[in-house]
Write an enzyme that holds these catalytic residues in place. Structure first.
Site, PDB file in Angstrom:
ATOM      1  N   ARG A  26       0.778  -1.329  -0.123  1.00 46.43           N
ATOM      2  CA  ARG A  26      -0.076   0.018   0.023  1.00 46.43           C
ATOM      3  C   ARG A  26       0.970   1.349   0.038  1.00 46.43           C
ATOM      4  O   ARG A  26       0.314   2.394  -0.246  1.00 46.43           O
ATOM      5  CB  ARG A  26      -1.094   0.196   1.001  1.00 46.43           C
ATOM      6  N   ASP A  71      -0.275 -14.291   0.644  1.00 43.69           N
ATOM      7  CA  ASP A  71      -0.515 -13.997   2.159  1.00 43.69           C
ATOM      8  C   ASP A  71      -0.052 -15.079   2.923  1.00 43.69           C
ATOM      9  O   ASP A  71       0.100 -16.491   2.272  1.00 43.69           O
ATOM     10  CB  ASP A  71      -1.704 -13.521   2.340  1.00 43.69           C
ATOM     11  N   TYR A 146      -3.323 -17.673  14.080  1.00 43.55           N
ATOM     12  CA  TYR A 146      -4.647 -16.959  13.475  1.00 43.55           C
ATOM     13  C   TYR A 146      -5.663 -18.020  13.420  1.00 43.55           C
ATOM     14  O   TYR A 146      -6.881 -17.549  13.383  1.00 43.55           O
ATOM     15  CB  TYR A 146      -4.067 -16.825  11.812  1.00 43.55           C
TER      16      TYR A 146
HETATM   17  O1  CP3 Z   1       6.200  -8.788   1.191  1.00 46.65           O
HETATM   18  C1  CP3 Z   1       5.552  -8.780   0.237  1.00 46.65           C
HETATM   19  O2  CP3 Z   1       5.803  -7.706  -0.697  1.00 46.65           O
HETATM   20  C2  CP3 Z   1       4.496  -9.856  -0.372  1.00 46.65           C
HETATM   21  C3  CP3 Z   1       3.290  -9.635   0.308  1.00 46.65           C
HETATM   22  C4  CP3 Z   1       3.007 -10.254   1.923  1.00 46.65           C
HETATM   23  C5  CP3 Z   1       1.694 -10.085   2.419  1.00 46.65           C
HETATM   24  N1  CP3 Z   1       1.373 -10.523   3.400  1.00 46.65           N
HETATM   25  C6  CP3 Z   1       0.515  -9.162   1.523  1.00 46.65           C
HETATM   26  C7  CP3 Z   1      -0.657  -8.550   2.078  1.00 46.65           C
HETATM   27  C8  CP3 Z   1       3.600 -11.110   2.680  1.00 46.65           C
HETATM   28  C9  CP3 Z   1       4.679 -11.599   2.802  1.00 46.65           C
HETATM   29  C10 CP3 Z   1       2.711 -11.097   3.681  1.00 46.65           C
HETATM   30  C11 CP3 Z   1       2.712 -12.082   4.976  1.00 46.65           C
HETATM   31  C12 CP3 Z   1       2.047 -11.831   6.235  1.00 46.65           C
HETATM   32  N2  CP3 Z   1       0.521 -11.791   5.877  1.00 46.65           N
HETATM   33  C13 CP3 Z   1       2.386 -12.142   7.404  1.00 46.65           C
HETATM   34  C14 CP3 Z   1       3.849 -12.372   7.905  1.00 46.65           C
HETATM   35  C15 CP3 Z   1       4.621 -11.107   8.054  1.00 46.65           C
HETATM   36  C16 CP3 Z   1       4.374 -10.049   8.840  1.00 46.65           C
HETATM   37  O3  CP3 Z   1       3.887  -8.773   8.594  1.00 46.65           O
HETATM   38  O4  CP3 Z   1       4.406 -10.251   9.994  1.00 46.65           O
HETATM   39  C17 CP3 Z   1       1.475 -11.826   8.347  1.00 46.65           C
HETATM   40  C18 CP3 Z   1       1.379 -11.865   9.732  1.00 46.65           C
HETATM   41  C19 CP3 Z   1       0.252 -11.641   7.444  1.00 46.65           C
HETATM   42  C20 CP3 Z   1      -1.258 -11.486   7.855  1.00 46.65           C
HETATM   43  C21 CP3 Z   1      -1.833 -10.538   7.094  1.00 46.65           C
HETATM   44  N3  CP3 Z   1      -2.360 -10.354   5.966  1.00 46.65           N
HETATM   45  C22 CP3 Z   1      -2.368  -9.101   8.027  1.00 46.65           C
HETATM   46  C23 CP3 Z   1      -1.960  -8.864   9.452  1.00 46.65           C
HETATM   47  C24 CP3 Z   1      -2.857  -8.422   7.144  1.00 46.65           C
HETATM   48  C25 CP3 Z   1      -3.383  -6.967   7.266  1.00 46.65           C
HETATM   49  C26 CP3 Z   1      -2.689  -6.054   8.009  1.00 46.65           C
HETATM   50  C27 CP3 Z   1      -1.488  -5.570   7.069  1.00 46.65           C
HETATM   51  O5  CP3 Z   1      -0.407  -5.674   7.683  1.00 46.65           O
HETATM   52  O6  CP3 Z   1      -1.359  -5.347   6.015  1.00 46.65           O
HETATM   53  C28 CP3 Z   1      -2.982  -9.171   5.784  1.00 46.65           C
HETATM   54  C29 CP3 Z   1      -3.310  -8.560   4.367  1.00 46.65           C
HETATM   55  C30 CP3 Z   1      -2.217  -8.158   3.420  1.00 46.65           C
HETATM   56  N4  CP3 Z   1      -1.310  -9.293   2.940  1.00 46.65           N
HETATM   57  C31 CP3 Z   1      -1.999  -6.867   2.732  1.00 46.65           C
HETATM   58  C32 CP3 Z   1      -1.043  -7.408   2.030  1.00 46.65           C
HETATM   59  C33 CP3 Z   1      -0.232  -6.328   0.875  1.00 46.65           C
HETATM   60  C34 CP3 Z   1      -2.911  -5.959   2.836  1.00 46.65           C
HETATM   61  C35 CP3 Z   1      -4.177  -6.058   1.887  1.00 46.65           C
HETATM   62  C36 CP3 Z   1      -4.746  -4.763   1.309  1.00 46.65           C
HETATM   63  O7  CP3 Z   1      -4.236  -4.177   0.339  1.00 46.65           O
HETATM   64  O8  CP3 Z   1      -5.519  -4.045   1.832  1.00 46.65           O
END
Ligand code: CP3
Length: 344
Positions: A26, A71, A146
């Site tokens: 984002r 994700d 989760y």
């Molecule tokens: O690194 C990258 O560019 C690859 C993309 C990636 C996403 N999620 C895309 C995403 C990766 C590596 C993840 C891993 C992920 N997902 C983790 C482990 C890494 C960390 O941050 O600790 C976890 C805990 C999640 C679970 C998750 N997915 C959460 C907590 C959220 C919402 C809050 C947030 O941090 O964005 C998501 C949704 C998510 N995953 C988004 C993205 C780009 C946001 C979605 C949107 O565009 O609204």
């Protein structure tokens, strides 16, 4: 020839490699533009869109690795568990009982998140040998967090209650998750991933004694299970200064640490046995390009270059100014100009 893969193996490099956790996302206007047209689930489930999002940060910045856009929850669909994003993962019904675990589907290789494999193939065909691609998976503990909690509630109290009150249910779930993660990671390597990062984002919830009993065996199973792929394994864990040495002792080519850890001290303890990835505080980029550049230069100066992969300590924040990322890239690339030869 790749700075990133060489650094993970501890080989000397002309400058340290740089990539950013959550580099696709984002803070990029081009991501927000696509995201305005498609919800997150569509973006991550449609390989042509996910490949485009994976490549977006590389078109803007000369980063040294791509990470597949997916994700942590992507492989969970193969267990037959319905979930959504709001914006973090939310389950229709959490996994809490032995019966819940018995009813999970038994996925076989090839059926786990096939859209992620297709995304990897698309990204590889675009990048070729130019830039390595990172595949990733959640650690069993963080995935269990989760599944048991049903969402990302701060501190995961339902998970910790299960760890205390019904540890045998939790470990039977983690056993299933370890098998899933091994199969999923192997599939990603077959689809072209050049390295695999295991995200244990909620590592810090357990004390060392409970971690050794409840998390370590499954993490070990995952790391040993993917050793045969031959690609470097990066182990990321967060908010767990009390577990740094325990993580550093696990079989992985690199540990990825957050900003709470002193990297030079860790490097001294590791004595070259592993690479270290990290560890600027992602919030520091919000303070602007000058602060970012100064902090990056300070880290470059303090951390021995050999076996260091430059990164943030956790994912880049959505409100990060692009100018801060530019300043970070500039600072890391500056090392080569200053030294003018291979760093050791
Ligand atoms: O690194 C990258 O560019 C690859 C993309 C990636 C996403 N999620 C895309 C995403 C990766 C590596 C993840 C891993 C992920 N997902 C983790 C482990 C890494 C960390 O941050 O600790 C976890 C805990 C999640 C679970 C998750 N997915 C959460 C907590 C959220 C919402 C809050 C947030 O941090 O964005 C998501 C949704 C998510 N995953 C988004 C993205 C780009 C946001 C979605 C949107 O565009 O609204």
């Amino acid at each position: 020839m790749s700075l990133f893969l060489d650094a993970l193996r501890g080989s000397p490099v002309p400058r340290r490699p740089l990539w950013l956790m959550r580099q696709a996302g984002r803070y990029l206007p081009e991501y927000r533009a696509l995201r305005a047209k498609h919800d997150f689930s569509t973006l991550s489930r449609e390989p042509s869109l996910a490949a485009e999002v994976t490549l977006q940060p590389l078109r803007r910045f000369p980063l040294d690795a791509a990470i597949v856009f997916a994700d942590l929850m992507s492989p969970i669909a193969a267990l037959g568990i319905p979930f959504d994003f709001a914006p973090g993962p939310v389950l229709e019904s959490p996994v809490r009982s032995a019966a819940d675990i018995a009813s999970l589907a038994e996925p076989v290789r090839g059926e786990i998140a096939p859209e992620v494999m297709e995304t990897l193939r698309l990204v590889k065909s675009e990048l070729g040998q130019r830039v390595p691609v990172i595949g990733f998976a959640g650690a069993p503990w963080t995935l269990a967090a989760y599944l048991v909690e049903g969402n990302g509630r701060r501190g995961f109290p339902a998970l910790r209650a299960m760890a205390a009150g019904a540890p045998e249910i939790l470990t039977s779930l983690m056993e299933r998750l370890a098998d899933l993660v091994v199969a999923y990671a192997k599939d990603q390597v077959e689809a072209g991933a050049d390295a695999v990062q295991i995200f244990d984002s909620w590592a810090g919830l357990l004390c060392l004694r409970d971690w050794e009993r409840l998390s370590r065996p499954y993490l070990l199973k995952v790391l040993e299970g993917i050793a045969g792929t031959g690609v470097p394994r990066i182990l990321f864990f967060q908010d767990a200064p009390h577990l740094v040495d325990a993580y550093a002792a696990l079989p992985a080519e690199a540990v990825s640490v957050d900003w709470r850890t002193d990297v030079p001290a860790l490097q001294r303890r590791l004595n070259g046995s592993k690479a270290v990835q990290g560890n600027l505080d992602p919030a520091l980029l919000l303070a602007g390009p000058e602060t970012t550049a100064a902090a990056a230069r300070d880290l470059l100066q303090r951390v021995a270059p050999r076996g260091h992969v430059f990164n943030l300590g956790h994912g880049i924040l959505p409100d990060t100014p692009l100018a801060s990322v530019e300043a970070l890239v500039e600072a890391v690339h500056g090392e080569e100009r200053e030294r003018g030869d291979t760093v050791h």
